[in-house]
Each structure stands twice: as C-alpha cells, then as structure tokens.
Design a protein around this motif. Sequence first.
Motif, PDB file in Angstrom:
ATOM      1  N   PHE A  72       0.836  -1.199   0.000  1.00 28.23           N
ATOM      2  CA  PHE A  72       0.000   0.000   0.000  1.00 28.23           C
ATOM      3  C   PHE A  72       0.875   1.254   0.000  1.00 28.23           C
ATOM      4  O   PHE A  72       0.651   2.182  -0.776  1.00 28.23           O
ATOM      5  N   ALA A  73       1.879   1.252   0.856  1.00 28.03           N
ATOM      6  CA  ALA A  73       2.791   2.400   0.931  1.00 28.03           C
ATOM      7  C   ALA A  73       3.466   2.635  -0.413  1.00 28.03           C
ATOM      8  O   ALA A  73       3.613   3.776  -0.865  1.00 28.03           O
ATOM      9  N   GLY A  74       3.871   1.550  -1.071  1.00 25.48           N
ATOM     10  CA  GLY A  74       4.540   1.677  -2.363  1.00 25.48           C
ATOM     11  C   GLY A  74       3.632   2.207  -3.458  1.00 25.48           C
ATOM     12  O   GLY A  74       4.058   2.994  -4.305  1.00 25.48           O
ATOM     13  N   LEU A  75       2.371   1.790  -3.451  1.00 26.91           N
ATOM     14  CA  LEU A  75       1.436   2.254  -4.479  1.00 26.91           C
ATOM     15  C   LEU A  75       1.267   3.764  -4.451  1.00 26.91           C
ATOM     16  O   LEU A  75       1.174   4.410  -5.489  1.00 26.91           O
ATOM     17  N   PHE A  76       1.214   4.319  -3.249  1.00 25.20           N
ATOM     18  CA  PHE A  76       0.935   5.748  -3.118  1.00 25.20           C
ATOM     19  C   PHE A  76       2.144   6.557  -2.667  1.00 25.20           C
ATOM     20  O   PHE A  76       2.014   7.728  -2.331  1.00 25.20           O
ATOM     21  N   GLU A  77       3.314   5.892  -2.655  1.00 22.69           N
ATOM     22  CA  GLU A  77       4.547   6.550  -2.217  1.00 22.69           C
ATOM     23  C   GLU A  77       4.339   7.224  -0.861  1.00 22.69           C
ATOM     24  O   GLU A  77       4.642   8.393  -0.670  1.00 22.69           O
ATOM     25  N   ILE A  78       3.765   6.453   0.060  1.00 23.71           N
ATOM     26  CA  ILE A  78       3.440   6.960   1.396  1.00 23.71           C
ATOM     27  C   ILE A  78       4.512   6.529   2.384  1.00 23.71           C
ATOM     28  O   ILE A  78       4.900   5.372   2.422  1.00 23.71           O
ATOM     29  N   ASP A  79       4.964   7.468   3.171  1.00 26.56           N
ATOM     30  CA  ASP A  79       5.782   7.164   4.334  1.00 26.56           C
ATOM     31  C   ASP A  79       4.798   7.148   5.506  1.00 26.56           C
ATOM     32  O   ASP A  79       4.172   8.166   5.805  1.00 26.56           O
ATOM     33  N   PHE A  80       4.637   5.984   6.151  1.00 24.82           N
ATOM     34  CA  PHE A  80       3.595   5.866   7.165  1.00 24.82           C
ATOM     35  C   PHE A  80       3.779   6.820   8.335  1.00 24.82           C
ATOM     36  O   PHE A  80       2.809   7.320   8.881  1.00 24.82           O
ATOM     37  N   GLU A  81       5.006   7.098   8.734  1.00 33.62           N
ATOM     38  CA  GLU A  81       5.201   8.045   9.847  1.00 33.62           C
ATOM     39  C   GLU A  81       4.645   9.412   9.484  1.00 33.62           C
ATOM     40  O   GLU A  81       3.983  10.053  10.279  1.00 33.62           O
ATOM     41  N   THR A  82       4.893   9.844   8.250  1.00 27.72           N
ATOM     42  CA  THR A  82       4.377  11.133   7.793  1.00 27.72           C
ATOM     43  C   THR A  82       2.868  11.055   7.583  1.00 27.72           C
ATOM     44  O   THR A  82       2.126  11.944   7.993  1.00 27.72           O
ATOM     45  N   ALA A  83       2.426   9.958   6.951  1.00 24.82           N
ATOM     46  CA  ALA A  83       1.001   9.815   6.635  1.00 24.82           C
ATOM     47  C   ALA A  83       0.138   9.738   7.883  1.00 24.82           C
ATOM     48  O   ALA A  83      -0.968  10.265   7.910  1.00 24.82           O
ATOM     49  N   LEU A  84       0.636   9.078   8.925  1.00 26.66           N
ATOM     50  CA  LEU A  84      -0.154   8.956  10.146  1.00 26.66           C
ATOM     51  C   LEU A  84      -0.196  10.257  10.923  1.00 26.66           C
ATOM     52  O   LEU A  84      -1.103  10.486  11.708  1.00 26.66           O
ATOM     53  N   GLY A  85       0.763  11.120  10.702  1.00 24.92           N
ATOM     54  CA  GLY A  85       0.755  12.420  11.361  1.00 24.92           C
ATOM     55  C   GLY A  85       1.143  12.327  12.823  1.00 24.92           C
ATOM     56  O   GLY A  85       1.365  11.249  13.359  1.00 24.92           O
TER      57      GLY A  85
END
Length: 176
Positions: A72-85
Amino acid sequence: SFSDYKINSSPILEGDVIVGIRTCIFDVSERKRAMAELKAGEERFRMIFQESPIGLALFDEKGRLIEGNQAFAGLFEIDFETALGPTGQGETANLFNLLSLDSEEILSSMTENVFRCNREFTTESSKYPTDSRNRFYEWTVSGIEPRQGAKRWYLAQVQDATERKAAETARIKEAE
C-alpha cells in the motif's frame, strides 16, 4: 512432559507468630500454551498482512489511515510516519481522498454499501492528489464492525491496474 505452575503462598499467623504457611498451586500449562498459540497466530497474521503483494490498509470510520502494509505504501509513495501524522491518526492519507470521492453522494453510497448492507464497495480511481505517475487503481473496501458500540473500520484492498486499463483502452481503440 513439563507443566507450568503458579504458586501463591501466605503465612498463617496466630498473633504475631507464624504458625504455618498456606500455599495454593495452580497448573497454568494450558493457559501458557494457549497464549503461545495466540501469539504465533498474531505473528503469522501480521506477516501475511505486511508481506501481501496486494495493498492493504485499515482506516477509521472518518477515513483516517490507521495502518497499512508495504505494498500500500509503495502504491501511493506513502511514508507511514508522515502519513499517520503527529497523532497517529492518518491526517494526510485519508481514504476518501485516496479514492477521489469528491461527491457526498458517492461517499454516502459507499458507507451505505459497506456498513448498512454489509457489502464490499468496489471502485476504480485514476488520480491521487500527490501522484504525478498517472496511475490507475482498483479498490475494494469492506466494512468491519467488530461488535455493537465498537468503532467501525474500513479495510481497503488496492492494486495498481494501470497496465490492465491501458490494455483495455488499446483493445477498444483497435475495435473502433
């Protein structure tokens, strides 16, 4: 075979004098075995969730990202620490934004299908606000309502369908 025991002891007093000891012995072997099996099952589930080639993510009922796997992170180029806030409540990676649900009617339909009708909501999206790669995504969103009064969750499964969509478009153009 070995067994595990829990021993509780306390003195028996007559006045200030210890005249004996009271001991209770509990066989906790079954409880320890059950806890070990539970832990192994949780680790196995976590590994399957994290290593799945399909993007998986859990969102709260307001659409805030709670947890996701590496696909999931790779599909949207998401860094979970940043995405979770800072609060760990997915302020920047909201399900409704990821799905490009720009209409209250579509959002209402999804919520109706997922929670009231106990169905999956399947959709396709071709944009994501910070994605410049021109990707096409295929989504399946399910509702999780664990027990009465508990928080509701969305479980999202997402795959990159860019190549499939390009092949479909090419076939349509060929047929014309």
